[in-house]
Design a protein around this motif. Sequence first.
Motif, PDB file in Angstrom:
ATOM      1  N   ASP A  33      32.008  60.732  48.672  1.00 37.76           N
ATOM      2  CA  ASP A  33      31.074  61.732  47.800  1.00 37.76           C
ATOM      3  C   ASP A  33      30.875  61.062  46.711  1.00 37.76           C
ATOM      4  OD1 ASP A  33      30.996  63.479  49.773  1.00 37.76           O
ATOM      5  OD2 ASP A  33      31.945  65.141  48.918  1.00 37.76           O
ATOM      6  N   THR A  37      26.530  60.454  45.982  1.00 35.44           N
ATOM      7  CA  THR A  37      25.982  60.964  44.870  1.00 35.44           C
ATOM      8  C   THR A  37      25.389  60.178  43.884  1.00 35.44           C
ATOM      9  OG1 THR A  37      27.585  62.897  45.398  1.00 35.44           O
ATOM     10  CG2 THR A  37      26.409  62.985  43.364  1.00 35.44           C
ATOM     11  N   LYS A  69      32.124  66.988  39.999  1.00 34.93           N
ATOM     12  CA  LYS A  69      30.492  66.728  39.459  1.00 34.93           C
ATOM     13  C   LYS A  69      30.490  66.147  37.912  1.00 34.93           C
ATOM     14  CE  LYS A  69      30.246  71.100  39.810  1.00 34.93           C
ATOM     15  NZ  LYS A  69      31.517  71.510  40.489  1.00 34.93           N
ATOM     16  N   LEU A 209      29.104  68.562  47.069  1.00 34.42           N
ATOM     17  CA  LEU A 209      30.746  67.856  47.123  1.00 34.42           C
ATOM     18  C   LEU A 209      31.473  69.102  48.040  1.00 34.42           C
ATOM     19  CD1 LEU A 209      30.525  66.767  43.405  1.00 34.42           C
ATOM     20  CD2 LEU A 209      30.208  65.281  45.591  1.00 34.42           C
TER      21      LEU A 209
END
Length: 314
Positions: A33, A37, A69, A209
């Motif tokens: 992830d 990203t 994040k 996510l």
Amino acid sequence: MEHLLEDEKGFFSDMDNSRRIKVLKTIKVKHPDYLNTMKLIQMCHKDYLNEVRVEPLSCIITGDPGLGKTTIFKDYIAQFDETSYSDVDTKRKILWANVPTPVRPNFLMSKLLQQLGDNRFNKGTDQEGRRARLVGYIKDCGIELIMLDEFQHFVNLKNKKPLFHYADWFKLLINETKVPIILFGLDYAHDVLNENEQLKRRYKREYRLKPFAYKTKENVLVFKKVLSQIEKQLPFDEESQIKDHSDIIHFATKGIMDNVMSLIREASILSIYDGDVAVRLKHLYSAFDMDYHMNDGANENPFDSIISEEPQYE
């Protein structure tokens, strides 16, 4: 502090505890992830530089708390931002901010103007005038990418409805800067885009996510690789074999990245204070027991069922 290279293991026993604990703070995990990203943000960035599209390609990155994040947000800025100075101006690549709560466009614009070096960043109350000044600075400084964290603050917490007036202000900022804007936020940040068709059209890329799954062989392999990455960066002279306990670690952490890191860091600190050369099950047990957020007041510790099986070390 730079992380020690893997081949430097064997020197940790000569370090004092405070330096070894500092090493724990430098651990980075590039899981799928994370990599996907970062690649998506870089695509938006490169598309702008190469003038690939008529309108800039922007994206929104969402997910529950603890999934990474903010780590991705900070890492991209650290890797790709750059500031250069000359006699006539200052140039930089990335403009960024955390959206305040309660959100106020003037306050947010002041934060961005201050970052761009505007000495009048907090002067005046005229919203349109401040926005025009911000757009001018963005163009003059050569900003290539704007990144905003906590975008869910554009939603009213009481009724969970988007703040339409502020969403319109944000739309104008996109239209006037013509720079890709990357948004980070909780899942309901989507509501702001869904309620404004013009905004929604500008966000054709999205990445959500999720916690690490653990249902298939592929899921298990990915999670074990994550644990192996962490293991290689721990400040110990012997391997802790954390990945061998992947089943129980996944269960204990619910596959949430922040929980995984919190559990292993705390267990590592306990091991360092014990004068041990690796993380043991007893350290994982104690780390889980002490973290009320993770264990949520659970009556049973998941490591309890296997801790009696661990060999005893002097």
